[in-house]
Design a protein around this motif. Structure first.
Motif, PDB file in Angstrom:
ATOM      1  N   GLN A 116      -6.378   2.013   0.034  1.00 34.64           N
ATOM      2  CA  GLN A 116      -4.953   2.285   0.151  1.00 34.64           C
ATOM      3  C   GLN A 116      -4.653   3.108   1.406  1.00 34.64           C
ATOM      4  OE1 GLN A 116      -2.415   1.178  -1.565  1.00 34.64           O
ATOM      5  NE2 GLN A 116      -2.886   0.974  -3.722  1.00 34.64           N
ATOM      6  N   SER A 117      -5.430   4.153   1.633  1.00 34.86           N
ATOM      7  CA  SER A 117      -5.200   5.004   2.796  1.00 34.86           C
ATOM      8  C   SER A 117      -5.381   4.230   4.097  1.00 34.86           C
ATOM      9  CB  SER A 117      -6.158   6.202   2.773  1.00 34.86           C
ATOM     10  OG  SER A 117      -5.900   7.028   1.655  1.00 34.86           O
ATOM     11  N   VAL A 145      -2.337   1.897   4.643  1.00 36.26           N
ATOM     12  CA  VAL A 145      -1.144   2.616   5.118  1.00 36.26           C
ATOM     13  C   VAL A 145      -1.324   3.007   6.585  1.00 36.26           C
ATOM     14  CG1 VAL A 145       0.239   4.712   4.865  1.00 36.26           C
ATOM     15  CG2 VAL A 145      -0.469   3.427   2.836  1.00 36.26           C
ATOM     16  N   LEU A 148       7.066   4.792   6.169  1.00 39.26           N
ATOM     17  CA  LEU A 148       5.819   5.008   6.890  1.00 39.26           C
ATOM     18  C   LEU A 148       5.991   6.056   7.998  1.00 39.26           C
ATOM     19  CD1 LEU A 148       4.847   1.239   7.098  1.00 39.26           C
ATOM     20  CD2 LEU A 148       3.737   2.959   5.659  1.00 39.26           C
ATOM     21  N   TRP A 189       5.426  10.943   0.029  1.00 37.91           N
ATOM     22  CA  TRP A 189       4.614   9.784  -0.327  1.00 37.91           C
ATOM     23  C   TRP A 189       5.058   8.627   0.552  1.00 37.91           C
ATOM     24  CZ3 TRP A 189       1.371  10.835  -4.573  1.00 37.91           C
ATOM     25  CH2 TRP A 189       0.419   9.841  -4.853  1.00 37.91           C
ATOM     26  N   ASN A 190       4.134   8.066   1.304  1.00 33.82           N
ATOM     27  CA  ASN A 190       4.425   6.844   2.051  1.00 33.82           C
ATOM     28  C   ASN A 190       4.202   5.655   1.125  1.00 33.82           C
ATOM     29  OD1 ASN A 190       5.064   8.117   4.414  1.00 33.82           O
ATOM     30  ND2 ASN A 190       3.297   7.426   5.568  1.00 33.82           N
ATOM     31  N   TYR A 191       5.119   4.695   1.173  1.00 33.50           N
ATOM     32  CA  TYR A 191       4.927   3.507   0.341  1.00 33.50           C
ATOM     33  C   TYR A 191       5.692   2.326   0.923  1.00 33.50           C
ATOM     34  CZ  TYR A 191       9.547   4.349  -1.822  1.00 33.50           C
ATOM     35  OH  TYR A 191      10.887   4.546  -2.046  1.00 33.50           O
ATOM     36  N   THR A 192       5.317   1.145   0.453  1.00 36.37           N
ATOM     37  CA  THR A 192       5.928  -0.086   0.916  1.00 36.37           C
ATOM     38  C   THR A 192       6.319  -0.910  -0.289  1.00 36.37           C
ATOM     39  OG1 THR A 192       3.705  -1.022   1.081  1.00 36.37           O
ATOM     40  CG2 THR A 192       4.661  -0.151   3.105  1.00 36.37           C
ATOM     41  N   PRO A 197       0.817  -1.217   0.000  1.00 29.83           N
ATOM     42  CA  PRO A 197       0.000   0.000   0.000  1.00 29.83           C
ATOM     43  C   PRO A 197       0.848   1.263   0.000  1.00 29.83           C
ATOM     44  CG  PRO A 197      -0.071  -1.077   2.144  1.00 29.83           C
ATOM     45  CD  PRO A 197       0.616  -2.024   1.221  1.00 29.83           C
ATOM     46  N   HIS A 198       0.276   2.334  -0.530  1.00 28.85           N
ATOM     47  CA  HIS A 198       0.981   3.624  -0.599  1.00 28.85           C
ATOM     48  C   HIS A 198      -0.042   4.744  -0.526  1.00 28.85           C
ATOM     49  CE1 HIS A 198      -0.268   4.229  -4.831  1.00 28.85           C
ATOM     50  NE2 HIS A 198      -0.156   2.905  -4.903  1.00 28.85           N
TER      51      HIS A 198
END
Length: 211
Positions: free
Chosen positions: A194-195, A198, A171, A99-102, A81-82
């Motif tokens: 997605q939100s 995260v 994160l 931008w948070n992402y994995t 998720p991002h």
């Protein structure tokens, strides 16, 4: 993959668990025709390589099949998720949007599996992994043998012993508790999948998890 220390995830059992959760991944190779990428479902095992084993299948008509047959090294990218992160969600707003992402990157040298029985076993396990939990009643036994045989001749299975695994979980670990709580609240208020995903991952951080 560029990964500042704050975002590096080195817990391999956790990474493999997330690879299973995000298992529709991108297989990247570089061969005689240049770069190739294919989007595939992967099975993830604990054993079979230095850091585990990936198994998938693809069409023999895919140009990437020839890269794999030639022994080209592979990169498999698992995307989790991002979400966009606004600085207006922080307690300290003297900063910038981000931008948070994995993501998890896996490298290894693929082994192409041509044996029909072995390919059939990979497909059977794939159905058991993805279809059966949904209540699906489809099985190979319900398909005419000649139809199954033609399909098996058209594909190959691929095993990738994992030589290297890199996890990046960006994160907001470098932000204060107050900032991260603000991000969680804003993401949960947005309400999209997605939100929410995260926000749930941020909540799992040790200094935010319930005592």
């Amino acid at each position: 993959m560029y990964t500042p220390p704050a975002y590096a995830e080195k817990d391999e059992p956790l990474l493999r668990a997330r690879m299973r959760a995000w298992s529709f991944a991108t297989l990247v190779t570089h061969g005689a025709q240049g770069l190739n990428a294919t989007h595939l479902p992967f099975l993830v095992d604990e054993e079979g390589g230095p850091h585990g084993l990936l198994t998938t299948h693809l069409a023999r008509g895919n140009a990437q099949y020839h890269d794999l047959k030639a022994g080209a090294p592979a990169l498999v990218i698992f995307q989790g998720p991002h979400a966009f992160i606004s600085p207006s969600w922080y307690a300290n707003r003297l900063t910038f949007p981000t931008w948070n992402y994995t993501a998890i990157h896996v490298q290894g040298t693929p082994e192409v599996v041509e044996d029909v029985a072995a390919i059939h076993a990979v497909l059977t396990r794939t159905v058991a992994t993805y279809d059966t939990p949904l209540g699906g009643e489809w099985t190979f036994e319900g398909v005419p043998t000649d139809h199954t045989a033609s399909r098996l001749r058209a594909i190959a299975a691929v095993r990738i012993p994992i030589a290297r695994i890199e996890g990046k979980m960006k994160l907001n670990q470098d932000k204060s508790v107050a900032d991260r709580l603000g991000v969680i609240a804003a993401l949960e208020a947005q309400g999209d999948a997605q939100s929410l995903a995260v926000a749930a991952l941020i909540r799992q951080q040790p200094d935010l998890a319930p005592a």
